[in-house]
Design an enzyme around this catalytic site. Structure first.
Site, PDB file in Angstrom:
ATOM      1  N   ASN A 296       0.681  -1.580   0.014  1.00  0.00           N
ATOM      2  CA  ASN A 296      -0.276   0.145  -0.585  1.00  0.00           C
ATOM      3  C   ASN A 296       1.088   0.988   0.044  1.00  0.00           C
ATOM      4  O   ASN A 296       2.149   1.499   1.285  1.00  0.00           O
ATOM      5  CB  ASN A 296      -0.799   0.061   1.803  1.00  0.00           C
ATOM      6  CG  ASN A 296      -2.118   0.974   1.287  1.00  0.00           C
ATOM      7  OD1 ASN A 296      -1.373   1.915   0.775  1.00  0.00           O
ATOM      8  ND2 ASN A 296      -2.891   0.970   1.886  1.00  0.00           N
TER       9      ASN A 296
ATOM     10  N   HIS B 285       1.026   6.686   2.080  1.00  0.00           N
ATOM     11  CA  HIS B 285       1.893   7.217   2.386  1.00  0.00           C
ATOM     12  C   HIS B 285       2.912   7.975   2.180  1.00  0.00           C
ATOM     13  O   HIS B 285       3.640   8.755   1.868  1.00  0.00           O
ATOM     14  CB  HIS B 285       2.350   7.005   3.379  1.00  0.00           C
ATOM     15  CG  HIS B 285       1.060   6.057   4.281  1.00  0.00           C
ATOM     16  ND1 HIS B 285       0.149   7.650   4.477  1.00  0.00           N
ATOM     17  CD2 HIS B 285       0.366   5.245   5.223  1.00  0.00           C
ATOM     18  CE1 HIS B 285      -1.283   6.719   5.973  1.00  0.00           C
ATOM     19  NE2 HIS B 285      -0.290   5.333   6.210  1.00  0.00           N
TER      20      HIS B 285
ATOM     21  N   HIS C  31      -5.514   3.588  -1.809  1.00  0.00           N
ATOM     22  CA  HIS C  31      -6.970   3.895  -0.799  1.00  0.00           C
ATOM     23  C   HIS C  31      -6.985   5.477  -2.062  1.00  0.00           C
ATOM     24  O   HIS C  31      -6.685   6.492  -1.133  1.00  0.00           O
ATOM     25  CB  HIS C  31      -6.772   4.111   0.327  1.00  0.00           C
ATOM     26  CG  HIS C  31      -7.888   4.607   0.674  1.00  0.00           C
ATOM     27  ND1 HIS C  31      -8.417   4.122   2.361  1.00  0.00           N
ATOM     28  CD2 HIS C  31      -9.275   4.531   0.617  1.00  0.00           C
ATOM     29  CE1 HIS C  31      -9.639   4.823   2.475  1.00  0.00           C
ATOM     30  NE2 HIS C  31     -10.454   4.989   1.101  1.00  0.00           N
TER      31      HIS C  31
ATOM     32  N   ARG D 229      -8.980   7.640  -1.790  1.00  0.00           N
ATOM     33  CA  ARG D 229      -9.946   8.274  -0.397  1.00  0.00           C
ATOM     34  C   ARG D 229     -11.007  10.185  -0.879  1.00  0.00           C
ATOM     35  O   ARG D 229     -10.557  10.734  -2.171  1.00  0.00           O
ATOM     36  CB  ARG D 229      -9.297   9.222   0.924  1.00  0.00           C
ATOM     37  CG  ARG D 229      -8.745   8.295   1.814  1.00  0.00           C
ATOM     38  CD  ARG D 229      -8.030   8.765   2.674  1.00  0.00           C
ATOM     39  NE  ARG D 229      -9.226   8.580   4.064  1.00  0.00           N
ATOM     40  CZ  ARG D 229      -9.421   8.156   4.976  1.00  0.00           C
ATOM     41  NH1 ARG D 229      -8.526   7.125   5.167  1.00  0.00           N
ATOM     42  NH2 ARG D 229      -9.912   7.889   5.602  1.00  0.00           N
TER      43      ARG D 229
ATOM     44  N   ARG E 259      -7.119  12.832   0.680  1.00  0.00           N
ATOM     45  CA  ARG E 259      -6.132  13.658   1.441  1.00  0.00           C
ATOM     46  C   ARG E 259      -4.459  12.896   0.937  1.00  0.00           C
ATOM     47  O   ARG E 259      -3.129  13.167   1.495  1.00  0.00           O
ATOM     48  CB  ARG E 259      -6.133  13.190   3.009  1.00  0.00           C
ATOM     49  CG  ARG E 259      -5.703  11.879   3.164  1.00  0.00           C
ATOM     50  CD  ARG E 259      -6.116  11.349   4.449  1.00  0.00           C
ATOM     51  NE  ARG E 259      -7.118  11.581   5.406  1.00  0.00           N
ATOM     52  CZ  ARG E 259      -7.689  11.263   6.273  1.00  0.00           C
ATOM     53  NH1 ARG E 259      -6.562   9.828   6.743  1.00  0.00           N
ATOM     54  NH2 ARG E 259      -9.228  11.134   6.192  1.00  0.00           N
TER      55      ARG E 259
ATOM     56  N   GLU F 158      -8.872   0.403  -2.689  1.00  0.00           N
ATOM     57  CA  GLU F 158      -9.027   0.381  -1.579  1.00  0.00           C
ATOM     58  C   GLU F 158     -10.484   2.288  -1.774  1.00  0.00           C
ATOM     59  O   GLU F 158      -9.632   2.704  -2.084  1.00  0.00           O
ATOM     60  CB  GLU F 158      -8.261   0.761  -0.881  1.00  0.00           C
ATOM     61  CG  GLU F 158      -7.709  -0.011   0.183  1.00  0.00           C
ATOM     62  CD  GLU F 158      -7.266   0.018   1.590  1.00  0.00           C
ATOM     63  OE1 GLU F 158      -7.609   1.496   1.888  1.00  0.00           O
ATOM     64  OE2 GLU F 158      -6.179  -0.248   2.051  1.00  0.00           O
TER      65      GLU F 158
ATOM     66  N   THR G 150      -7.720   4.038   8.199  1.00  0.00           N
ATOM     67  CA  THR G 150      -9.500   3.208   7.929  1.00  0.00           C
ATOM     68  C   THR G 150      -9.739   2.753   9.698  1.00  0.00           C
ATOM     69  O   THR G 150      -9.080   2.060  10.152  1.00  0.00           O
ATOM     70  CB  THR G 150      -9.607   2.127   6.918  1.00  0.00           C
ATOM     71  OG1 THR G 150      -8.913   2.686   5.841  1.00  0.00           O
ATOM     72  CG2 THR G 150     -11.017   1.324   6.746  1.00  0.00           C
TER      73      THR G 150
ATOM     74  N   GLU H 217     -10.871  -8.930   3.210  1.00  0.00           N
ATOM     75  CA  GLU H 217      -9.822  -8.566   3.821  1.00  0.00           C
ATOM     76  C   GLU H 217     -10.171  -9.203   5.403  1.00  0.00           C
ATOM     77  O   GLU H 217     -10.732  -8.007   5.505  1.00  0.00           O
ATOM     78  CB  GLU H 217      -9.195  -7.752   3.203  1.00  0.00           C
ATOM     79  CG  GLU H 217      -7.440  -7.474   4.504  1.00  0.00           C
ATOM     80  CD  GLU H 217      -7.038  -6.322   3.440  1.00  0.00           C
ATOM     81  OE1 GLU H 217      -7.696  -5.739   1.891  1.00  0.00           O
ATOM     82  OE2 GLU H 217      -5.947  -5.623   3.962  1.00  0.00           O
TER      83      GLU H 217
ATOM     84  N   HIS I  10      -3.924  -4.681   7.793  1.00  0.00           N
ATOM     85  CA  HIS I  10      -4.298  -3.261   9.113  1.00  0.00           C
ATOM     86  C   HIS I  10      -2.537  -3.156   9.902  1.00  0.00           C
ATOM     87  O   HIS I  10      -2.773  -4.547  10.819  1.00  0.00           O
ATOM     88  CB  HIS I  10      -5.546  -3.111   8.823  1.00  0.00           C
ATOM     89  CG  HIS I  10      -5.953  -1.742   9.141  1.00  0.00           C
ATOM     90  ND1 HIS I  10      -5.204  -1.404  10.619  1.00  0.00           N
ATOM     91  CD2 HIS I  10      -5.705  -0.681   8.575  1.00  0.00           C
ATOM     92  CE1 HIS I  10      -5.301   0.502  10.320  1.00  0.00           C
ATOM     93  NE2 HIS I  10      -5.493   0.404   9.203  1.00  0.00           N
TER      94      HIS I  10
ATOM     95  N   GLY J  35       1.508  -1.213   4.324  1.00  0.00           N
ATOM     96  CA  GLY J  35       2.007   0.004   3.463  1.00  0.00           C
ATOM     97  C   GLY J  35       2.758   0.972   5.118  1.00  0.00           C
ATOM     98  O   GLY J  35       3.951   1.521   4.591  1.00  0.00           O
TER      99      GLY J  35
HETATM  100  N1  PXP Z   1      -5.667  -2.875   4.488  1.00  0.00           N
HETATM  101  C1  PXP Z   1      -6.562  -1.235   4.322  1.00  0.00           C
HETATM  102  C2  PXP Z   1      -8.217  -1.902   4.353  1.00  0.00           C
HETATM  103  C3  PXP Z   1      -6.484  -0.650   4.708  1.00  0.00           C
HETATM  104  O1  PXP Z   1      -7.399   0.372   4.482  1.00  0.00           O
HETATM  105  C4  PXP Z   1      -4.821  -0.205   5.188  1.00  0.00           C
HETATM  106  C5  PXP Z   1      -3.951   0.952   5.453  1.00  0.00           C
HETATM  107  O2  PXP Z   1      -4.923   2.140   4.715  1.00  0.00           O
HETATM  108  C6  PXP Z   1      -4.501  -1.150   5.273  1.00  0.00           C
HETATM  109  C7  PXP Z   1      -4.314  -2.512   4.204  1.00  0.00           C
HETATM  110  C8  PXP Z   1      -2.616  -1.115   5.245  1.00  0.00           C
HETATM  111  O3  PXP Z   1      -1.927  -0.811   6.669  1.00  0.00           O
HETATM  112  P1  PXP Z   1      -0.880  -0.077   7.260  1.00  0.00           P
HETATM  113  O4  PXP Z   1      -0.113   0.807   6.224  1.00  0.00           O
HETATM  114  O5  PXP Z   1      -1.157  -0.211   8.588  1.00  0.00           O
HETATM  115  O6  PXP Z   1       0.396  -1.640   6.633  1.00  0.00           O
END
Ligand code: PXP
Length: 243
Positions: A7, A10, A43, A45, A49, A70, A101, A151, A191, A213
């Site tokens: 992901n 960032h 993602h 959004r 952002r 996403e 999220t 997921e 996540h 991510g």
């Molecule tokens: N999966 C989903 C559905 C998410 O919303 C996120 C965060 O954007 C991630 C995975 C990745 O999470 P992390 O950035 O904490 O690895």
């Protein structure tokens, strides 16, 4: 063997901190692919952002591996997905004030909209995954809505304190994975996963895809995103083999 989608939201967060044009998430995606990532996750959004429309449009053209978009189920975003046709969408809830999220999608409560969005995605040949808490009600609602995958939200595991709670959260993920497979869903997880906590989750046989991510992008500041991605892939492969 489980695979990794990186992901790259960032990377765009750093760019947006100065409203400039670097670092470009499109470059990051290419580096992740070169490291062997199975997919790229972004993602889009509603508040734009980090990832913006231009990013998703270019990534759709340049990503050769899986592009996983996403998104929430707001009409504006659903229409963008229909137009761009990523290989997969992962449906998430979205709150404007949240840092990331927070919870999973309530598929049971949003069943009517979910069924409609799944149909529309399928009509465009897009796979649908739902980001959900590892709860039977949510898994069953995703299956009933004819999703392709789920997921499982690993945030509660990632935030667990002490061995007892960690084991409880892992057991929930394991049970969620078993029920998902029983319902003929492909099971992903993500996540809050990091280089330190990926081990026990990667050892759960039957989980197919991890979406990671923040931890990878954080490490990439020091080692570069190609190396950070390769390190995470090595860990997932090692633990998936029971290492
Ligand atoms: N999966 C989903 C559905 C998410 O919303 C996120 C965060 O954007 C991630 C995975 C990745 O999470 P992390 O950035 O904490 O690895």
């Amino acid at each position: 063997m489980a695979v990794l989608n990186v992901n790259i939201d960032h990377v765009a967060t750093v760019r947006q901190a100065r409203l400039t044009d670097e670092p470009d998430p499109v470059w990051a995606a290419a580096e992740c692919e070169l490291a062997g990532a199975n997919g790229i996750t972004v993602h889009l959004r509603q508040d734009r952002r980090h990832i913006c429309d231009r990013d998703v449009e270019i990534l759709k053209e340049t990503v050769a591996c899986k592009l996983n978009l996403e998104m929430c189920m707001a009409e504006e975003i659903v229409k963008i997905a229909e137009r761009l046709r990523p290989e997969q969408v992962t449906l998430v809830p979205e709150k404007r004030a949240e840092l990331t999220t927070e919870g999973g999608l309530d598929c049971a409560k949003n069943n009517k909209r979910l069924v409609e969005v799944v149909k529309r995605m399928h009509a465009k040949g897009i796979l649908v995954s739902t980001f959900i808490a590892p709860q039977a009600e949510q898994i069953e609602a995703s299956a009933e809505a004819r999703c392709d995958a789920i997921e499982l939200h690993t945030g509660m595991y990632a935030n667990a304190k002490g061995e007892k709670e960690v084991m409880k959260r892992l057991a929930e993920l394991e049970a969620g994975k078993d029920l998902g497979i029983k319902k003929k869903l492909v099971v992903h997880a993500g996540h809050g996963l990091t280089y330190r906590n990926i081990g026990p989750v990667a050892r759960i046989a039957g989980l197919c895809e991890f979406n990671i991510g923040h931890s990878i992008v954080a490490r990439s500041v020091f080692v570069g995103i190609r190396e950070a991605t390769a390190e995470m892939i090595r860990l997932i492969e090692k633990f998936s083999r029971g290492g």
